[in-house]
Design a protein around this motif. Structure first.
Motif, PDB file in Angstrom:
ATOM      1  N   ARG A   1      15.898  63.894 -47.736  1.00 15.14           N
ATOM      2  CA  ARG A   1      16.637  64.914 -48.473  1.00 15.14           C
ATOM      3  C   ARG A   1      15.789  65.359 -49.654  1.00 15.14           C
ATOM      4  N   GLN A   2      15.834  66.605 -49.901  1.00 13.08           N
ATOM      5  CA  GLN A   2      15.140  67.112 -51.077  1.00 13.08           C
ATOM      6  C   GLN A   2      16.028  66.885 -52.299  1.00 13.08           C
ATOM      7  N   GLU A   3      15.498  66.187 -53.310  1.00 13.31           N
ATOM      8  CA  GLU A   3      16.297  65.946 -54.514  1.00 13.31           C
ATOM      9  C   GLU A   3      16.692  67.249 -55.176  1.00 13.31           C
ATOM     10  N   SER A   4      15.864  68.296 -54.957  1.00 13.99           N
ATOM     11  CA  SER A   4      16.216  69.593 -55.535  1.00 13.99           C
ATOM     12  C   SER A   4      17.489  70.139 -54.901  1.00 13.99           C
ATOM     13  N   ASP A   5      17.709  69.843 -53.590  1.00 10.97           N
ATOM     14  CA  ASP A   5      18.934  70.280 -52.921  1.00 10.97           C
ATOM     15  C   ASP A   5      20.151  69.581 -53.515  1.00 10.97           C
ATOM     16  N   ILE A   6      19.981  68.308 -53.873  1.00 10.74           N
ATOM     17  CA  ILE A   6      21.085  67.536 -54.451  1.00 10.74           C
ATOM     18  C   ILE A   6      21.386  68.025 -55.866  1.00 10.74           C
ATOM     19  N   LYS A   7      20.360  68.145 -56.673  1.00  4.90           N
ATOM     20  CA  LYS A   7      20.552  68.550 -58.072  1.00  4.90           C
ATOM     21  C   LYS A   7      21.139  69.955 -58.179  1.00  4.90           C
ATOM     22  N   SER A   8      20.737  70.845 -57.288  1.00  3.50           N
ATOM     23  CA  SER A   8      21.179  72.245 -57.376  1.00  3.50           C
ATOM     24  C   SER A   8      22.487  72.514 -56.636  1.00  3.50           C
ATOM     25  N   PHE A   9      23.042  71.479 -55.980  1.00  6.46           N
ATOM     26  CA  PHE A   9      24.266  71.685 -55.206  1.00  6.46           C
ATOM     27  C   PHE A   9      25.415  72.175 -56.083  1.00  6.46           C
ATOM     28  N   ARG A  10      26.164  73.123 -55.560  1.00  4.48           N
ATOM     29  CA  ARG A  10      27.378  73.589 -56.225  1.00  4.48           C
ATOM     30  C   ARG A  10      28.504  73.667 -55.200  1.00  4.48           C
ATOM     31  N   ALA A  11      29.644  73.072 -55.549  1.00  9.59           N
ATOM     32  CA  ALA A  11      30.797  73.065 -54.651  1.00  9.59           C
ATOM     33  C   ALA A  11      31.366  74.471 -54.522  1.00  9.59           C
TER      34      ALA A  11
ATOM     35  N   PRO B   1      24.486  66.463 -59.144  1.00  7.24           N
ATOM     36  CA  PRO B   1      24.640  67.904 -59.377  1.00  7.24           C
ATOM     37  C   PRO B   1      25.516  68.284 -60.565  1.00  7.24           C
ATOM     38  N   TYR B   2      26.400  67.379 -61.004  1.00 14.23           N
ATOM     39  CA  TYR B   2      27.297  67.703 -62.122  1.00 14.23           C
ATOM     40  C   TYR B   2      27.222  66.606 -63.183  1.00 14.23           C
ATOM     41  N   ASP B   3      27.262  67.005 -64.438  1.00 12.85           N
ATOM     42  CA  ASP B   3      27.186  66.047 -65.543  1.00 12.85           C
ATOM     43  C   ASP B   3      28.399  65.125 -65.601  1.00 12.85           C
ATOM     44  N   ASP B   4      29.551  65.581 -65.071  1.00  6.98           N
ATOM     45  CA  ASP B   4      30.760  64.757 -65.159  1.00  6.98           C
ATOM     46  C   ASP B   4      30.941  63.854 -63.935  1.00  6.98           C
ATOM     47  N   PHE B   5      29.932  63.771 -63.063  1.00  8.47           N
ATOM     48  CA  PHE B   5      29.992  62.855 -61.923  1.00  8.47           C
ATOM     49  C   PHE B   5      29.681  61.430 -62.396  1.00  8.47           C
TER      50      PHE B   5
ATOM     51  N   LYS C   1      26.113  63.309 -48.134  1.00  6.35           N
ATOM     52  CA  LYS C   1      26.633  62.595 -46.966  1.00  6.35           C
ATOM     53  C   LYS C   1      25.643  61.516 -46.525  1.00  6.35           C
ATOM     54  N   GLY C   2      26.156  60.303 -46.330  1.00  2.00           N
ATOM     55  CA  GLY C   2      25.317  59.211 -45.865  1.00  2.00           C
ATOM     56  C   GLY C   2      24.594  58.450 -46.949  1.00  2.00           C
ATOM     57  N   LEU C   3      24.640  58.941 -48.185  1.00  2.00           N
ATOM     58  CA  LEU C   3      23.992  58.216 -49.274  1.00  2.00           C
ATOM     59  C   LEU C   3      24.824  56.992 -49.657  1.00  2.00           C
ATOM     60  N   SER C   4      24.164  55.884 -49.883  1.00  2.00           N
ATOM     61  CA  SER C   4      24.866  54.666 -50.306  1.00  2.00           C
ATOM     62  C   SER C   4      25.192  54.763 -51.792  1.00  2.00           C
ATOM     63  N   GLU C   5      26.043  53.853 -52.246  1.00  2.00           N
ATOM     64  CA  GLU C   5      26.355  53.818 -53.681  1.00  2.00           C
ATOM     65  C   GLU C   5      25.086  53.518 -54.482  1.00  2.00           C
ATOM     66  N   SER C   6      24.206  52.699 -53.919  1.00  2.00           N
ATOM     67  CA  SER C   6      22.945  52.401 -54.604  1.00  2.00           C
ATOM     68  C   SER C   6      22.095  53.668 -54.747  1.00  2.00           C
ATOM     69  N   ASP C   7      22.063  54.486 -53.676  1.00  2.00           N
ATOM     70  CA  ASP C   7      21.335  55.763 -53.744  1.00  2.00           C
ATOM     71  C   ASP C   7      21.930  56.652 -54.833  1.00  2.00           C
ATOM     72  N   LEU C   8      23.255  56.722 -54.848  1.00  2.00           N
ATOM     73  CA  LEU C   8      23.938  57.582 -55.814  1.00  2.00           C
ATOM     74  C   LEU C   8      23.712  57.085 -57.242  1.00  2.00           C
ATOM     75  N   GLU C   9      23.733  55.765 -57.411  1.00  2.00           N
ATOM     76  CA  GLU C   9      23.491  55.203 -58.743  1.00  2.00           C
ATOM     77  C   GLU C   9      22.076  55.529 -59.226  1.00  2.00           C
ATOM     78  N   SER C  10      21.113  55.507 -58.293  1.00  2.00           N
ATOM     79  CA  SER C  10      19.741  55.877 -58.653  1.00  2.00           C
ATOM     80  C   SER C  10      19.670  57.335 -59.088  1.00  2.00           C
ATOM     81  N   LEU C  11      20.380  58.194 -58.361  1.00  2.00           N
ATOM     82  CA  LEU C  11      20.415  59.610 -58.729  1.00  2.00           C
ATOM     83  C   LEU C  11      21.086  59.806 -60.090  1.00  2.00           C
ATOM     84  N   GLN C  12      22.133  59.020 -60.331  1.00  2.00           N
ATOM     85  CA  GLN C  12      22.817  59.110 -61.623  1.00  2.00           C
ATOM     86  C   GLN C  12      21.888  58.666 -62.751  1.00  2.00           C
TER      87      GLN C  12
END
Length: 374
Positions: free
Chosen positions: A57-67, A180-184, A163-174
């Motif tokens: 996954r491109q981290e740029s796709d994650i950071k720029s995501f908008r719902a 993608p959002y500051d309030d996540f 989709k498919g990212l583990s909590e560990s992956d998400l924590e690393s992104l945080q």
């Protein structure tokens, strides 16, 4: 005529050459070195087998995501089945026990009454999944609150680039600031709710608009979670302002109560019809700090249920106000997110099991009915 010795030697050499060519170059291509699908699958299961890398996954796709943006407003053109009453209910915040109790207190009759929720069905309280499921089961209308919005954004992300990212992956992104959002917040209420909510309930919540304009004979009324700017037509409102405003200051709407005036005071001064639809009265929630606010042109129904206050209903026709005691402050002590997540998972499993049971019962009833006809 007999062949000479020289001719016989030439014929023998020719025969030997042809035989060698035949042995070295087969008439039919061999399939011994062709990889068959079954061989590939078997090899892939070997412990040290080579496996092609999955595309990253491109981290740029994650950071720029908008719902997906919420629907700004929904203008109800007809009231289904001409309900005898419209029952507006303030911020529930996961307090399904008191939601059920309030429905009993106002003697709600499904098919006769229409429930309208002013938003923030979820977060802070003990059973957000139960609230959304209950609301969907009774066909409640609703506007999107700021907490509902965060859950929907989380859900959209987890079904999209997350989709498919583990909590560990998400924590690393945080940790790296790449969500993608500051309030996540990983492991927080909104993440836990979004990641465990059944798909049918999530789709129901995600459809809530930020405002509802009611049909005749209630077409002077609108519903929003936070508030509505009185100097703008409905179609020109900003959805974030509608979900979060408490005050209106020199720079416009604000969620802070120490900037400018309470938006409902400004509304009372301005009133004016919005967008030509005659809206002059607003029912809203969100402002727990000011508690219940019942004025001529605005009805603020957040009466602090999740903080141990009350849950309030406002009923049309008649403008009756009904409140029940909630009794417990679910926000004290900071809460135990892990325990609440485990509870949400169990609740989601129960809801799915109940849904499967109902589907099975409907199928059996349908088969039984078809058997009786024959």
């Amino acid at each position: 005529m007999p062949f000479s010795q020289r001719q016989l030697r030439k014929l023998a050499l020719l025969f030997i050459s042809l035989a060698g060519i035949y042995l070295l170059v087969p008439m039919h291509p061999s399939t011994d070195n062709v990889a068959h699908p079954a061989d590939i699958n078997a090899a892939a299961n070997e412990p040290n087998a080579y496996k092609p890398a999955k595309p990253k996954r491109q981290e740029s796709d994650i950071k720029s995501f908008r719902a997906n943006e919420p629907v700004l407003y929904e203008e109800k053109t007809t009231v289904p089945s001409a309900p005898s009453r419209l029952i507006f209910i303030g911020d529930i915040h996961g307090c399904v026990e008191y939601f059920n109790k309030l429905l009993e207190t106002v003697e709600f009759k499904q098919g006769s009454d229409q429930v309208v929720l002013v938003g923030d069905l979820v977060a802070k309280g003990p059973d957000s999944l139960g609230v959304v499921n209950k609301a969907r089961s009774i066909g409640a209308w609703g506007t999107r609150g700021n907490h509902d919005d965060r859950v929907v954004r989380w859900g959209d992300f987890l079904q999209g680039p997350g989709k498919g990212l583990s909590e560990s992956d998400l924590e690393s992104l945080q940790s790296s600031g790449d969500l993608p959002y500051d309030d996540f917040e990983i492991g927080g209420d909104h993440y836990n709710i979004a990641s465990t909510m059944p798909a049918c309930d999530f789709a129901y919540l995600a459809r809530f608009p930020t405002m509802i304009v009611l049909p005749a004979p209630y077409d002077e009324w609108a519903v929003a979670h936070g508030g509505i700017v009185p100097t703008k037509p409905i179609a020109q409102q900003d959805p974030d302002d509608v979900m979060t405003m408490r005050n209106i200051g020199p720079d416009g709407p604000s969620s802070k109560k120490d900037e400018g005036e309470a938006w409902f005071d400004v509304w009372a001064e301005k009133i004016g019809p919005l967008g030509g639809n005659g809206t002059s009265k607003v029912i809203y929630g969100h402002d727990a700090g000011r508690d219940l606010q019942i004025h001529d042109f605005t009805k603020g129904l957040d009466s602090r249920c999740v903080y141990g206050g009350k849950l309030t209903a406002f009923i049309l026709p008649g403008e009756q106000v009904v409140s029940i005691d909630c009794g417990e402050d679910y926000t004290s002590g900071g809460g135990d997110n892990r325990r609440r997540r485990d509870m949400m998972i169990r609740r989601a499993q129960t809801l799915r099991a109940d849904a499967r049971k109902r589907r099975k019962e409907r199928r059996e009833a349908k088969r039984s009915s078809a058997g009786q006809k024959h």
